[in-house]
Structure formats: structure tokens, C-alpha cells
Design a protein around this motif. Structure first.
Motif, PDB file in Angstrom:
ATOM      1  N   ILE A 131     -28.815  40.419  -4.817  1.00  0.00           N
ATOM      2  CA  ILE A 131     -29.672  40.662  -3.744  1.00  0.00           C
ATOM      3  C   ILE A 131     -29.218  41.756  -2.885  1.00  0.00           C
ATOM      4  O   ILE A 131     -28.090  41.830  -2.721  1.00  0.00           O
ATOM      5  CB  ILE A 131     -29.727  39.430  -3.083  1.00  0.00           C
ATOM      6  CG1 ILE A 131     -30.162  38.269  -3.979  1.00  0.00           C
ATOM      7  CG2 ILE A 131     -30.689  39.443  -1.764  1.00  0.00           C
ATOM      8  CD1 ILE A 131     -29.655  36.783  -3.576  1.00  0.00           C
ATOM      9  N   ASN A 132     -30.116  42.619  -2.764  1.00  0.00           N
ATOM     10  CA  ASN A 132     -29.968  43.827  -1.643  1.00  0.00           C
ATOM     11  C   ASN A 132     -30.736  43.473  -0.540  1.00  0.00           C
ATOM     12  O   ASN A 132     -31.761  42.979  -0.556  1.00  0.00           O
ATOM     13  CB  ASN A 132     -30.134  45.203  -2.348  1.00  0.00           C
ATOM     14  CG  ASN A 132     -29.309  45.393  -3.425  1.00  0.00           C
ATOM     15  OD1 ASN A 132     -28.266  45.188  -3.539  1.00  0.00           O
ATOM     16  ND2 ASN A 132     -30.046  45.933  -4.364  1.00  0.00           N
ATOM     17  N   TYR A 133     -30.106  43.660   0.719  1.00  0.00           N
ATOM     18  CA  TYR A 133     -30.773  43.485   1.907  1.00  0.00           C
ATOM     19  C   TYR A 133     -31.158  44.790   2.392  1.00  0.00           C
ATOM     20  O   TYR A 133     -30.587  45.843   2.625  1.00  0.00           O
ATOM     21  CB  TYR A 133     -29.812  42.791   3.041  1.00  0.00           C
ATOM     22  CG  TYR A 133     -29.639  41.483   2.510  1.00  0.00           C
ATOM     23  CD1 TYR A 133     -30.626  40.533   2.022  1.00  0.00           C
ATOM     24  CD2 TYR A 133     -28.227  40.954   2.273  1.00  0.00           C
ATOM     25  CE1 TYR A 133     -30.528  39.281   1.923  1.00  0.00           C
ATOM     26  CE2 TYR A 133     -28.031  39.771   1.694  1.00  0.00           C
ATOM     27  CZ  TYR A 133     -28.923  38.912   1.630  1.00  0.00           C
ATOM     28  OH  TYR A 133     -28.764  37.564   1.061  1.00  0.00           O
ATOM     29  N   ASP A 134     -32.451  45.191   2.839  1.00  0.00           N
ATOM     30  CA  ASP A 134     -33.124  46.378   3.458  1.00  0.00           C
ATOM     31  C   ASP A 134     -32.505  46.622   4.662  1.00  0.00           C
ATOM     32  O   ASP A 134     -32.012  47.460   5.090  1.00  0.00           O
ATOM     33  CB  ASP A 134     -34.621  46.388   3.287  1.00  0.00           C
ATOM     34  CG  ASP A 134     -35.042  46.790   1.936  1.00  0.00           C
ATOM     35  OD1 ASP A 134     -34.271  47.015   1.027  1.00  0.00           O
ATOM     36  OD2 ASP A 134     -36.277  46.693   1.666  1.00  0.00           O
ATOM     37  N   TRP A 135     -32.293  45.411   5.484  1.00  0.00           N
ATOM     38  CA  TRP A 135     -32.065  45.218   6.799  1.00  0.00           C
ATOM     39  C   TRP A 135     -31.477  43.906   7.066  1.00  0.00           C
ATOM     40  O   TRP A 135     -31.899  43.000   6.427  1.00  0.00           O
ATOM     41  CB  TRP A 135     -32.941  45.891   7.989  1.00  0.00           C
ATOM     42  CG  TRP A 135     -34.324  45.517   7.959  1.00  0.00           C
ATOM     43  CD1 TRP A 135     -35.354  45.942   7.326  1.00  0.00           C
ATOM     44  CD2 TRP A 135     -34.857  44.165   8.433  1.00  0.00           C
ATOM     45  NE1 TRP A 135     -36.392  45.268   7.575  1.00  0.00           N
ATOM     46  CE2 TRP A 135     -36.117  44.132   8.168  1.00  0.00           C
ATOM     47  CE3 TRP A 135     -34.076  43.014   9.153  1.00  0.00           C
ATOM     48  CZ2 TRP A 135     -36.927  43.014   8.967  1.00  0.00           C
ATOM     49  CZ3 TRP A 135     -34.938  41.890   9.456  1.00  0.00           C
ATOM     50  CH2 TRP A 135     -36.343  42.078   9.235  1.00  0.00           C
ATOM     51  N   VAL A 136     -30.512  43.787   7.990  1.00  0.00           N
ATOM     52  CA  VAL A 136     -29.910  42.540   8.690  1.00  0.00           C
ATOM     53  C   VAL A 136     -30.024  42.697   9.806  1.00  0.00           C
ATOM     54  O   VAL A 136     -29.544  43.669  10.424  1.00  0.00           O
ATOM     55  CB  VAL A 136     -28.605  42.358   7.785  1.00  0.00           C
ATOM     56  CG1 VAL A 136     -27.991  40.911   8.652  1.00  0.00           C
ATOM     57  CG2 VAL A 136     -28.539  41.926   6.301  1.00  0.00           C
ATOM     58  N   VAL A 137     -30.458  41.863  10.617  1.00  0.00           N
ATOM     59  CA  VAL A 137     -30.674  41.772  12.064  1.00  0.00           C
ATOM     60  C   VAL A 137     -29.917  40.600  12.570  1.00  0.00           C
ATOM     61  O   VAL A 137     -30.022  39.428  12.257  1.00  0.00           O
ATOM     62  CB  VAL A 137     -31.837  41.643  12.896  1.00  0.00           C
ATOM     63  CG1 VAL A 137     -31.986  41.207  14.254  1.00  0.00           C
ATOM     64  CG2 VAL A 137     -32.648  43.049  12.357  1.00  0.00           C
ATOM     65  N   LYS A 138     -29.004  40.829  13.274  1.00  0.00           N
ATOM     66  CA  LYS A 138     -28.086  39.627  14.175  1.00  0.00           C
ATOM     67  C   LYS A 138     -29.204  39.049  15.029  1.00  0.00           C
ATOM     68  O   LYS A 138     -29.825  39.416  15.887  1.00  0.00           O
ATOM     69  CB  LYS A 138     -27.028  40.510  15.035  1.00  0.00           C
ATOM     70  CG  LYS A 138     -25.894  40.741  14.073  1.00  0.00           C
ATOM     71  CD  LYS A 138     -24.628  40.805  15.266  1.00  0.00           C
ATOM     72  CE  LYS A 138     -23.283  41.388  14.374  1.00  0.00           C
ATOM     73  NZ  LYS A 138     -22.311  41.389  15.060  1.00  0.00           N
ATOM     74  N   GLY A 139     -28.716  37.658  14.890  1.00  0.00           N
ATOM     75  CA  GLY A 139     -29.770  36.675  15.740  1.00  0.00           C
ATOM     76  C   GLY A 139     -30.402  35.670  15.122  1.00  0.00           C
ATOM     77  O   GLY A 139     -30.496  36.002  13.713  1.00  0.00           O
ATOM     78  N   ASN A 140     -31.086  34.787  15.585  1.00  0.00           N
ATOM     79  CA  ASN A 140     -31.837  34.006  14.956  1.00  0.00           C
ATOM     80  C   ASN A 140     -33.527  34.436  14.746  1.00  0.00           C
ATOM     81  O   ASN A 140     -33.676  35.349  15.265  1.00  0.00           O
ATOM     82  CB  ASN A 140     -31.952  32.705  15.866  1.00  0.00           C
ATOM     83  CG  ASN A 140     -30.728  31.803  15.840  1.00  0.00           C
ATOM     84  OD1 ASN A 140     -29.893  31.996  14.981  1.00  0.00           O
ATOM     85  ND2 ASN A 140     -30.503  31.391  16.969  1.00  0.00           N
ATOM     86  N   PRO A 141     -34.115  33.689  13.505  1.00  0.00           N
ATOM     87  CA  PRO A 141     -35.195  34.225  13.373  1.00  0.00           C
ATOM     88  C   PRO A 141     -36.322  34.307  14.532  1.00  0.00           C
ATOM     89  O   PRO A 141     -37.299  35.184  14.504  1.00  0.00           O
ATOM     90  CB  PRO A 141     -35.964  33.274  12.359  1.00  0.00           C
ATOM     91  CG  PRO A 141     -34.701  32.578  11.819  1.00  0.00           C
ATOM     92  CD  PRO A 141     -33.818  32.645  12.874  1.00  0.00           C
ATOM     93  N   ASP A 142     -36.092  33.596  15.518  1.00  0.00           N
ATOM     94  CA  ASP A 142     -37.114  33.731  16.982  1.00  0.00           C
ATOM     95  C   ASP A 142     -36.521  34.502  17.703  1.00  0.00           C
ATOM     96  O   ASP A 142     -36.986  34.699  18.825  1.00  0.00           O
ATOM     97  CB  ASP A 142     -37.187  32.082  17.342  1.00  0.00           C
ATOM     98  CG  ASP A 142     -35.904  31.696  17.565  1.00  0.00           C
ATOM     99  OD1 ASP A 142     -34.884  31.893  17.610  1.00  0.00           O
ATOM    100  OD2 ASP A 142     -35.984  30.296  18.447  1.00  0.00           O
ATOM    101  N   SER A 143     -35.502  35.261  17.438  1.00  0.00           N
ATOM    102  CA  SER A 143     -35.001  36.266  18.545  1.00  0.00           C
ATOM    103  C   SER A 143     -35.923  37.531  18.491  1.00  0.00           C
ATOM    104  O   SER A 143     -36.681  37.828  17.601  1.00  0.00           O
ATOM    105  CB  SER A 143     -33.607  36.741  18.296  1.00  0.00           C
ATOM    106  OG  SER A 143     -33.623  37.625  17.243  1.00  0.00           O
ATOM    107  N   ASP A 144     -35.997  38.039  19.640  1.00  0.00           N
ATOM    108  CA  ASP A 144     -36.877  39.249  20.013  1.00  0.00           C
ATOM    109  C   ASP A 144     -36.684  40.416  18.969  1.00  0.00           C
ATOM    110  O   ASP A 144     -37.487  41.028  18.349  1.00  0.00           O
ATOM    111  CB  ASP A 144     -36.903  39.716  21.394  1.00  0.00           C
ATOM    112  CG  ASP A 144     -37.744  39.099  22.245  1.00  0.00           C
ATOM    113  OD1 ASP A 144     -38.267  38.362  21.787  1.00  0.00           O
ATOM    114  OD2 ASP A 144     -37.907  39.354  23.434  1.00  0.00           O
ATOM    115  N   ALA A 145     -35.140  40.660  18.464  1.00  0.00           N
ATOM    116  CA  ALA A 145     -34.906  41.763  17.836  1.00  0.00           C
ATOM    117  C   ALA A 145     -35.458  41.607  16.693  1.00  0.00           C
ATOM    118  O   ALA A 145     -36.097  42.358  15.717  1.00  0.00           O
ATOM    119  CB  ALA A 145     -33.167  41.764  17.865  1.00  0.00           C
TER     120      ALA A 145
END
Lengths: 576, 289
Positions: A107-121
Motif C-alpha cells: 500500500i502506498n499513500y498518495d497523501w497523509v493528513v494529520k488529524g481526524n477525518p472530520d478535521s478541516d485539513a
């Protein structure tokens, strides 16, 4: 991967040949570990297309395939899992290794964002990704985003793959909440994504109360809404912590109003008010809970409590994490939340002050019979895995699902390695797919309770066994066990799951009645209406005149709510 | 010589004119994956109708106008007063160091300043509130109270930018003929009279020009600043058109509606710029064409 040099191509070829021979030899020996699969090494010996080899729920891809996904990195995973497990990273850990070793899926991740799935980011990144049309092979989306993907014709029909590749165990687990999770992902009779069925029951609410404060003030646990109000008042005004200062609050709320910790759904249910879900009115039509007059009464009560100082006047800017600081410092006496609240954040309070004690109680109302109060449940299947058009191995996602449930609850399960090892909580969250049996928690409780009754814990296995070990550790009184206080509060004799068990047996659950795919107007207006609602509710609780609520109901209807109600009822007619 | 204009022109065409084709989104039920020129459903003015029905929209426009006019006025007055005061200083070293110090915040981005301000202004542990409490007052919730939030926005913005304005006005002051001051001294004018009758009239052109030109910016109340400081609790007083567009577009993925709001803003801004250009010509004899 583009433009391999001839030399590397040669290496790659020889690796493939080697791997093929390995598979062939593995077939002739014993093919254990992957359960009900057959190797079928013959057909793939000289063909390069992986699809040929992929014919069982957990057959390994050979050669291995690479897939792309996107993810969020939650606080829990970052702080409670990765910081504790040595030698494991977000990209390379026990879950990614088993997927790679046993399924041949990297599995490769195109992107990873810190925070929960309901965060604005995260939402922003996801929306931009969906808008760009350049989505990864497998995209975790919510129901509304799924509808957008279907409209943009970017994803493929999964019906046939699900039927063919889902293991019996996976099918059993995903279908335990009925057909609703699948209905929500079905368009024109085609299953457009694999639902990660969530447990509706887990959204049930409990009233968590500081029982040491109750004892301190000589109060009884709440039985009616009037009791709740009286306790809240006493906790605020009568200095329950004996520190001589006016620094305590009766109840908490967060800026988001709803949710698993500090959510007001439980309080509102005491007024027979069920915000954010669709309920049936007397005529059998569906109506939206948030705009019913009962909500007005509940808001009025909350407003009074805020004016009395029973709720923090700053709650409008405090999220759950911020409110948890107040809990930790022992300023809060009651909160409505889900069954896990004792592990977080209540444990923080107990860590700081070993005299503090919390217990979950059933939510109450002013009805004569407390077992007839309805406990509202949200439809909890909110994650669907959509597969991009043109992905060569669409079934890979189902294989990941199969492996996840197999290693946690199947015959070859290693629960204390992959789900809850002693050294870290929430290890299962390292996996990008996290399907789980919806009733597993209450079933674990029932097993433990039965064992407690019989005074024989040796029969416990899997999750129940792991949990009982935690309770034992807590009851031993050791320092290490003290950190497991939260578990005892859930699965112990007074635990919150015992209440869930009762809720379930009494038939008290009231599930959101609308569980279909989002209607067109819902897709467009839902989030705006939700924000409008929450802004208005926060303002009313903080002191705006209650007439604002009537204006809100009017606005809600004008801004698309009326249209949504109509569409939802059309759906309801069809499913009846 | 005209070739030198080319890079600038290309830049504008690519980044200002070509994106304008995106305005069509405002009239569509836009599905991004189908592309700008793809098979979108046209829905006429529905997006605009929806926007004007939103109860928060009038509030948002009002907030934008309110915050940005306050910023405009204070952003004009404070640097002028400061420039005049600095100009009166005899000691060049002190003058220069003050000038440099007040200019510094101008270079910090709002992302950085936002974090600093949230700490300084916090009601429970910020320095400013500790000072207020020391004086015996209730702490003020600058970033969470709808009464205080716009004030905080305006003051912090003026603090950040007035150093820049001051330097422009100081430059204008050097253009005033020293002979006028000498003549006034001989006539027995004191410092106040000199400032009022010579300095300010001497700066008039620059003041009028800057004031008039900033009119076109009236609907830009400062996205970076508001975005880094606001929270749902102060949407009522602090939400401006740009943050509103951001939330609808990027968080709710309602691209059609967001574009409609942006379009609306552009039209109003265009009118304002035309008016201010006309005024600039009228009062300051300033013109481009």
C-alpha cells in the motif's frame, strides 16, 4: 517505476520467476495461514496478469501488486500507537507487513493528513483530491462524497467483486447491520463502493457521573431529568470537591454540540428530542428531529443551565480535546457520552486525582418508566471504499477487508497482536481498512458477564479474554493496572456495556430512519443546514432568545429542508 | 521598449483572464471531475438565489464592509498622525529606530502572528488579560466575544501595517519646501500651527490618492488575518466574504455556490474600483489612461 533499465528489468523478471517457483512449491506443501484458499499456481506460471491468480478471498498476488490510497493520521495513532511501538511507522507496521507478506499487496499513500477525518485539513485535502479527478486506486469517502464520485463517473461497479471475493466471515460481519450499509452505496442497482459497516449501537449515549461527588454531597444517582438538573445545580454551587472555590461545572458541552464525548444527544433524548436523525411522526411520515418542538424545550433547559453557570460559557470555542482538559483537572461533574468515555478522557481525571470516580448510568427522562426512554442511534456506516475506474485489481480492497477480519476475529486470529496487544491501545487503527463486527463489544461484555456469573474466566477467548486480563490487572491494584481503570468502567460489573446490554434487551434503541444513499438536495444542502443548525443552537444555549429557534425552523425549511424531507419520504415509501 | 511589458501581460492573461472562464461555474450544478468544459448541468441563477436566501449571507457582507471600512479609516489616520509626530523628532537616531521597529510586524505573516495573538489574547493565560485582571477588571475574551472580535481584528491589522503607511507619508513630508516652515517661524507660528497649516496641506495629495485607491479594496477585509483568528463562535461578527467562500467551496465542496459568491464580490468590487478611479481623477488629478 517508469523506464526500467534493461538490467533492472532482468532482475525483476528473475524475481518473478523465482516467486512463481516458490508458489508452486508452496502449493505442493501445506498452504496454511491463509485459511480457505487454494493456491492455484498452475495458471499463473507464465501469464503476467495478476487478475488470473486472484481467485480466492485471500490468495496472494504474485507478483505482488502496489496500490495507492489516501489517509489521515489521527492523534490516537500518532500518540498512543506509533510512539509506543518500536520499529513501526505509519507506512511500515504489523498491518502493512501482513498485507504485503500474505496478500502481496503493497500500500502506498498518495497523501497523509494529520488529524481526524472530520478535521478541516482532511476534508479540504479530500475535496481537492476529488475535484481534481486524480483519485487514488482506493478512496475512503463518506456517503455524500460517494454520490459525487458516482455522478462524476470516476469509479467502478463492485457488485460482482464483492459477491466473488468477500469471505463468509467478512460477509457475515458487514451484513450484521442489515442491508442499510449496502443500500447507502448502491446506485441503479450497482454496488459502487465497499461499505466499512459501522456499529450503530456504539453511538448509544450514557450519562457519566462523578460518583465520588454524589457521595460527597449525599446525592443519589439520577433517575429523572429533574434529578439531572438538581445534581448539575448541586455540582455547580455546593462545592463538590471541597476546595472552597466556585470552580466546578455540572455538565459539559463542546463547540460541536454532538458526538461521542460531551455530546448533547443524550440530554436531548431526555426531552424526547432527537436532533440530527430522521424519525417517524404519527402519520408515518419521516420528519427531521432537529426541527421538532421538543428540541426547543431542551435548548431552553440548556440555556437556563448556562445562565446558572452549570455549563462553561466558553464552550462555544472548546472542542473535545479542550474540554477534556477541564475533565482532567477535575472541574466537571457530569457528561453525556458513549461507552468508551472512561478510557478517554475520564481516565485523565482519575490519573490526576485517585479519589475521583466515575460511573455510567442509563440516560433518563421524565417518563414514568425509565426503560421506555428511547436511545437515539445514528447510522454509523460513514466510510465507503470507492475504486477508481481502470484499477486492475479492484478486488484487492476486499482482500484487505478479508485479511483484517480474519486476523482479528477469524479462525487464525491473533487478537493480541493485531487488535489490542498489551503494549499499546488501538493498534488495529494502523490498518487502512478497519471493518469490525458491529456487536462485538456487547458480545464481549456478555461473555465476560457470563464468566463472572459462573466464576470461571478460563472459557473466554479473543477480545473478551484480552479485556478480562485488563480488568484483572486493574483489580490487582498494581500501578500498571491503575491505567486500566477505564476498561473496568466499561466491562466491569458496573460498566457502561452492561447498560448497552440492557438498552438492547429492552428494545430502547431508536435508529435513524433514513439510511439510503443521500438524496440530491441532501448532497448540496446538508452541510450548510447542519452548520446553520449548530450555530443557532450554540447561540441559544449561550443566551439568544428562544424565538431564534422558530426562525431557524423556518430557515431550515426554506433553505432546502422541505425539499430534503420530500425526497427522504419518497425513499421511505419505496423501502416500506 | 514595449516588449518589456510582455512578461507582465502574459502573467496577467494566465492568472487573471484565463481563470475568468471559471465564472461559468456560478451558473452550473458543477461536478468537478467532468471538467470546466465538460457536460455540466446549467441551472441559471439558482446558485445566486440560494446564496441570498442564506440567513448568514447579509451578515457576512455587512461584516466585510464594517471591518474593512474601519481598517480603511484607521489605516489612514494612524500612519498620518504617526508620520507627523516622527517628523517633529529632532534626534535622527531615535526617529530611525522607531521607524524601523514599527515597520517590523509588516513582514510577519498572519499565520505566525495568528498563533502569537491567540496566546497573547487568551482570556485564561494571555499576558494582556493578566494585565487587565491586575487592574481589577473582568478578563476580555478578545477572540471569542462578538463585541470584541471586530475591534481586535481592526486594531491588530492597524498595528501590523501602520509602519508601512508611516514610511510613505514620511516620504511625502520630505517633499514639502522647508522655506514654508522658515517663513512660518518668522511669522511666529508655533509647532501645532505649522503642522496644521503646512504639513497636512502638503500631504493632501498623497492622502487623497491613497484613500481613494483603497476604496476598491473595500470588499477585501483580509482573508489571512480573519482565517487565522476566527472560530465558529465569532462567525456572527467576524465571518467575511472570503472566508465564507473558502468554507462553502473547499470544505463543503459546493463549488457552484462558492463561485457565485466570488462572482458577486467581483462585480461589486469592479463598481467600487470604477468609482474610486473616477474620484482619484476628480480630486487628485490621478489617471492611468
Amino acid at each position: 517505476m517508469k523506464g526500467l533499465t534493461p538490467r533492472r528489468r532482468l532482475i525483476k523478471l528473475s524475481v518473478i520467476v523465482l516467486a512463481c517457483t516458490l508458489v508452486l512449491s508452496a502449493c505442493s506443501s501445506n498452504n496454511s495461514g491463509t485459511g480457505s484458499t487454494d493456491g492455484n499456481g498452475n495458471s499463473n506460471a507464465n501469464s503476467g496478469t495478476p487478475a488470473d491468480t486472484a481467485n480466492g478471498p485471500m490468495t496472494k498476488y504474485d507478483p505482488p501488486i502496489e496500490i495507492s490510497m489516501v489517509r489521515n493520521l489521527s492523534d490516537v495513532v500518532e500518540n498512543n500507537v506509533l510512539s509506543v511501538l518500536e520499529g513501526e511507522t505509519f507506512e511500515d507496521n504489523r498491518w502493512s507487513r501482513i498485507y504485503e507478506e500474505q496478500l502481496g499487496i503493497k500500500i502506498n499513500y498518495d497523501w497523509v493528513v494529520k488529524g481526524n477525518p472530520d478535521s478541516d485539513a482532511y476534508k479540504q485535502k479530500m475535496n481537492v483530491t476529488l475535484a481534481s479527478g486524480e483519485i487514488p486506486d482506493f478512496t475512503p469517502v463518506d456517503a455524500i462524497q460517494l454520490k459525487q464520485l458516482v455522478d462524476s463517473e470516476l469509479i467502478q461497479d463492485m457488485t460482482q467483486y464483492y459477491d466473488q471475493y468477500a469471505s463468509p466471515l467478512l460477509k457475515d460481519i458487514l451484513e450484521q447491520e442489515g442491508t442499510a450499509p449496502f443500500d447507502a452505496a448502491t446506485y441503479d442497482g450497482k454496488l459502487m463502493a465497499i461499505p466499512e459497516t459501522g456499529s450503530n449501537m456504539e453511538s448509544g449515549m450514557y450519562l457519566w457521573v462523578r460518583t465520588d461527588w454524589l457521595d460527597n454531597l449525599g446525592l443519589e444517582p439520577p433517575k429523572t431529568m429533574a434529578d439531572v438538573r438538581a445534581i448539575s445545580k448541586a455540582f455547580t454551587e455546593n462545592d463538590p470537591d471541597d476546595n472552597g472555590q466556585d470552580d466546578t461545572y455540572g455538565l459539559v458541552a463542546t463547540k460541536d454540540l454532538w458526538g461521542g464525548f460531551g455530546g448533547l444527544e443524550g440530554f436531548m433524548a431526555g426531552f424526547n428530542a432527537y436532533p440530527d436523525i430522521w424519525i417517524e411522526d404519527e402519520s408515518g411520515e419521516l420528519v427531521y428531529g432537529s426541527i421538532q418542538p421538543e428540541v426547543r424545550d431542551a435548548l431552553l433547559a440548556l440555556q437556563e443551565m448556562t445562565q446558572n453557570g452549570e455549563l462553561d460559557k466558553e464552550f462555544g470555542i472548546k472542542d473535545g480535546a479542550k474540554v477534556s482538559e477541564d475533565i482532567a483537572s477535575g472541574k466537571i461533574g457530569m457528561e453525556y457520552g458513549e461507552q468508551w468515555n472512561s478510557i478517554w478522557p475520564l481516565q485523565l481525571n482519575v490519573n490526576n486525582d485517585s479519589d475521583a470516580q466515575w460511573q455510567a448510568f442509563p440516560i433518563v427522562s421524565d417518563l414514568a418508566d425509565n426503560t421506555s426512554i428511547k436511545v437515539p442511534l445514528k447510522f454509523r456506516t460513514t466510510k465507503f471504499f470507492a475504486v477508481r475506474n481502470g484499477v486492475e485489481n479492484p478486488e484487492a480492497i476486499i482482500k484487505l477487508f478479508n485479511m483484517h477480519v480474519e486476523k482479528n476475529w477469524g479462525e487464525t486470529a491473533e487478537f493480541d497482536k493485531y487488535y489490542a496487544p498489551p503494549e499499546a491501545e488501538s493498534v488495529w487503527q494502523l490498518s487502512p481498512v478497519q471493518p469490525a463486527p458491529p456487536k462485538k463489544n456487547v458480545e464481549a461484555f456478555r461473555a465476560i458477564a457470563a464468566a463472572r456469573e459462573a466464576n470461571d474466566f478460563s472459557t473466554l477467548e479473543g477480545e473478551a479474554k484480552t479485556i478480562q486480563e485488563k480488568i484483572d490487572s486493574y483489580e490487582s491494584g498494581s500501578e500498571e493496572g491503575f491505567a486500566l481503570w477505564g476498561w473496568e468502567r466499561i466491562y466491569g460489573p458496573d460498566g457502561s456495556m452492561g447498560i448497552a446490554d440492557q438498552y438492547d434487551k429492552n428494545g430502547q434503541y431508536l435508529l435513524d430512519k433514513f439510511v439510503g444513499a443521500p438524496t440530491p438536495t441532501l448532497v448540496e444542502r446538508q452541510s450548510t443546514l447542519e452548520k446553520l443548525q449548530n450555530e443557532v443552537f450554540v447561540k441559544i444555549i449561550l443566551g439568544d432568545p428562544i424565538e431564534t429557534f422558530d426562525k431557524f425552523v423556518e430557515d431550515w425549511n426554506n433553505l432546502g429542508g422541505e425539499q430534503i424531507t420530500q425526497e427522504v419520504n419518497e425513499w421511505y415509501e419505496q423501502t416500506k | 521598449m514595449h516588449l518589456m511589458l510582455l512578461p507582465g501581460l502574459i502573467f496577467i492573461i494566465i492568472f487573471a483572464y484565463i481563470p475568468m472562464s471559471g465564472l461559468t461555474i456560478a451558473f452550473q450544478k458543477f461536478i468537478p471531475a467532468k471538467g470546466l468544459f465538460g457536460d455540466q448541468t446549467w441551472i441559471g441563477l439558482d446558485n445566486f438565489r440560494y446564496v441570498f436566501e442564506l440567513p448568514s449571507f447579509t451578515q457576512v457582507v455587512w461584516n466585510t464592509l464594517y471591518i474593512s471600512s474601519l481598517k480603511l479609516i484607521l489605516g489612514l489616520v494612524v500612519p498620518i498622525v504617526f508620520a507627523i509626530l516622527l517628523n517633529e523628532l529632532r534626534n535622527q537616531l531615535v526617529k530611525r529606530s522607531i521607524q524601523t521597529t514599527i515597520y517590523l510586524p509588516y513582514f510577519l505573516s498572519w499565520v505566525v502572528l495568528g498563533g502569537i495573538l491567540i496566546d497573547i489574547l487568551s482570556p485564561s493565560r494571555g499576558i494582556l488579560n493578566e494585565f487587565i485582571m491586575m487592574l481589577g477588571f473582568e478578563p476580555v475574551f478578545f477572540l471569542g466575544d462578538n463585541k470584541w472580535f471586530p475591534v481586535t481584528l481592526v486594531l491588530s491589522d492597524v498595528w501590523k501595517t501602520f509602519g508601512y503607511g508611516t514610511i510613505i507619508y514620511l516620504a511625502a513630508l520630505t517633499g514639502i519646501d522647508p522655506g514654508q516652515y522658515e517663513a512660518a517661524t518668522i511669522d511666529g507660528a508655533n509647532r501645532w500651527q505649522k503642522a496644521w497649516h503646512i504639513t497636512i496641506p502638503g500631504m493632501r495629495m498623497v492622502i487623497v490618492l491613497l484613500a481613494v485607491l483603497s476604496l476598491g479594496q473595500l470588499l477585501n477585509a483580509g482573508f489571512d488575518q480573519v482565517f487565522n483568528l476566527y472560530s465558529p463562535q465569532v462567525y456572527q461578527s467576524g465571518d467575511i466574504v472570503d472566508t465564507f467562500v473558502y468554507r462553502i467551496g473547499l470544505l463543503d465542496a459546493q463549488y457552484g455556490v462558492a463561485t457565485a459568491v466570488g462572482f458577486f464580490k467581483s462585480v461589486v468590487s469592479f463598481i467600487l474600483i470604477s468609482v474610486s478611479y473616477f474620484c482619484a481623477y476628480r480630486f487628485a488629478k490621478y489617471r492611468i489612461f
